[in-house]
Design a protein around this motif. Structure first.
Motif, PDB file in Angstrom:
ATOM      1  N   CYS A 145      26.903  53.408  39.110  1.00  0.00           N
ATOM      2  CA  CYS A 145      26.008  52.755  38.147  1.00  0.00           C
ATOM      3  C   CYS A 145      26.713  52.570  36.803  1.00  0.00           C
ATOM      4  O   CYS A 145      27.273  53.511  36.253  1.00  0.00           O
ATOM      5  N   GLU A 146      26.672  51.358  36.287  1.00  0.00           N
ATOM      6  CA  GLU A 146      27.315  51.046  35.008  1.00  0.00           C
ATOM      7  C   GLU A 146      26.335  51.144  33.833  1.00  0.00           C
ATOM      8  O   GLU A 146      26.693  50.833  32.709  1.00  0.00           O
ATOM      9  N   ARG A 147      25.091  51.526  34.114  1.00  0.00           N
ATOM     10  CA  ARG A 147      24.060  51.715  33.077  1.00  0.00           C
ATOM     11  C   ARG A 147      23.821  50.441  32.268  1.00  0.00           C
ATOM     12  O   ARG A 147      23.584  50.482  31.064  1.00  0.00           O
ATOM     13  N   PRO A 180      22.564  58.436  47.217  1.00  0.00           N
ATOM     14  CA  PRO A 180      22.565  59.826  46.733  1.00  0.00           C
ATOM     15  C   PRO A 180      23.087  59.925  45.291  1.00  0.00           C
ATOM     16  O   PRO A 180      23.902  59.109  44.848  1.00  0.00           O
ATOM     17  N   GLU A 181      22.622  60.915  44.594  1.00  0.00           N
ATOM     18  CA  GLU A 181      22.874  61.066  43.156  1.00  0.00           C
ATOM     19  C   GLU A 181      24.352  60.922  42.774  1.00  0.00           C
ATOM     20  O   GLU A 181      24.687  60.214  41.830  1.00  0.00           O
ATOM     21  N   SER A 215      18.528  60.442  31.237  1.00  0.00           N
ATOM     22  CA  SER A 215      19.665  61.220  30.776  1.00  0.00           C
ATOM     23  C   SER A 215      20.966  60.504  31.113  1.00  0.00           C
ATOM     24  O   SER A 215      21.152  60.020  32.223  1.00  0.00           O
ATOM     25  N   GLY A 216      21.852  60.405  30.147  1.00  0.00           N
ATOM     26  CA  GLY A 216      23.131  59.745  30.341  1.00  0.00           C
ATOM     27  C   GLY A 216      23.029  58.228  30.394  1.00  0.00           C
ATOM     28  O   GLY A 216      24.004  57.562  30.694  1.00  0.00           O
ATOM     29  N   GLY A 217      21.844  57.676  30.139  1.00  0.00           N
ATOM     30  CA  GLY A 217      21.653  56.234  30.175  1.00  0.00           C
ATOM     31  C   GLY A 217      21.394  55.674  31.556  1.00  0.00           C
ATOM     32  O   GLY A 217      21.289  54.463  31.736  1.00  0.00           O
ATOM     33  N   PHE A 218      21.286  56.567  32.554  1.00  0.00           N
ATOM     34  CA  PHE A 218      21.025  56.117  33.921  1.00  0.00           C
ATOM     35  C   PHE A 218      19.541  55.785  34.080  1.00  0.00           C
ATOM     36  O   PHE A 218      18.685  56.458  33.522  1.00  0.00           O
ATOM     37  N   TYR A 261      25.843  46.352  41.235  1.00  0.00           N
ATOM     38  CA  TYR A 261      26.719  47.457  41.611  1.00  0.00           C
ATOM     39  C   TYR A 261      26.222  48.113  42.900  1.00  0.00           C
ATOM     40  O   TYR A 261      25.045  48.033  43.234  1.00  0.00           O
ATOM     41  N   PRO A 262      27.102  48.809  43.620  1.00  0.00           N
ATOM     42  CA  PRO A 262      26.715  49.379  44.921  1.00  0.00           C
ATOM     43  C   PRO A 262      25.970  50.712  44.790  1.00  0.00           C
ATOM     44  O   PRO A 262      26.436  51.750  45.241  1.00  0.00           O
TER      45      PRO A 262
END
Length: 170
Positions: free
Chosen positions: A37-39, A29-30, A56-59, A81-82
């Motif tokens: 997420c560490e992008r 979920p978002e 957006s936000g580098g995601f 990452y999880p």
């Protein structure tokens, strides 16, 4: 529909929660995804279809205008990452998407076009003949896996794919 927004949406100025992109398949979920997420971009680099972009936000997010998702698991395997659900379960669905066809569809205006249905391997788009030679397209939720194959081929850009509440069949 009022959805609670996550703090990153608030900080981006997205008070309605409407700017959320489509995350890679099997994303959690978002709120969980954006927290974990560490992008790093590993999933973007590993995508063989090259449909993942920095949103957006580098995601990472999916851009279906670049092509369909083949559900190859490369993004899941690349991530340290999880942020992804398990893909091992037999009933694991890749994501929840809302796919709709707008009134911009050429077929609804009496112009013969079946590009989306021709591209769909799962026959998830059907056309119902109406009077005056028009056909109305319908998305069969039970057949759709949300791959996005229909999106890029639509000449009138009448296909809308958004993060949603319905499960797509894997």
């Amino acid at each position: 529909m009022n959805r609670p927004i996550h703090r990153t949406q608030f900080l981006r100025g997205d008070l309605s929660g409407g700017r959320q992109g489509i995350r890679p398949p099997w994303s959690k979920p978002e709120a969980v995804f954006t927290d974990a997420c560490e992008r790093c971009g590993d999933c973007i680099q590993r995508c063989p279809e090259q449909i993942l972009i920095k949103g957006s936000g580098g995601f990472p997010q999916v851009d279906f205008s670049l092509g369909p998702c083949t559900f190859c698991h490369a993004c899941v395997e690349a991530c340290r990452y999880p942020v992804f659900e398990s893909t091992d379960a037999a009933l694991a669905t890749p994501w929840k998407l809302e796919i709709s066809i707008t009134q911009d569809c050429l077929s609804t205006r009496g112009i013969v076009c079946r590009s989306c249905a021709d591209a769909c391997e799962r026959a998830a788009i059907r056309f119902q003949l109406q009077t005056r030679g028009r056909s109305i397209p319908h998305v069969l939720d039970s057949h759709c896996n949300g791959c996005g194959e229909c999106f890029a081929v639509c000449p009138s850009q009448a296909i809308s794919i958004l993060p949603g509440q319905r499960d797509c069949a894997a």
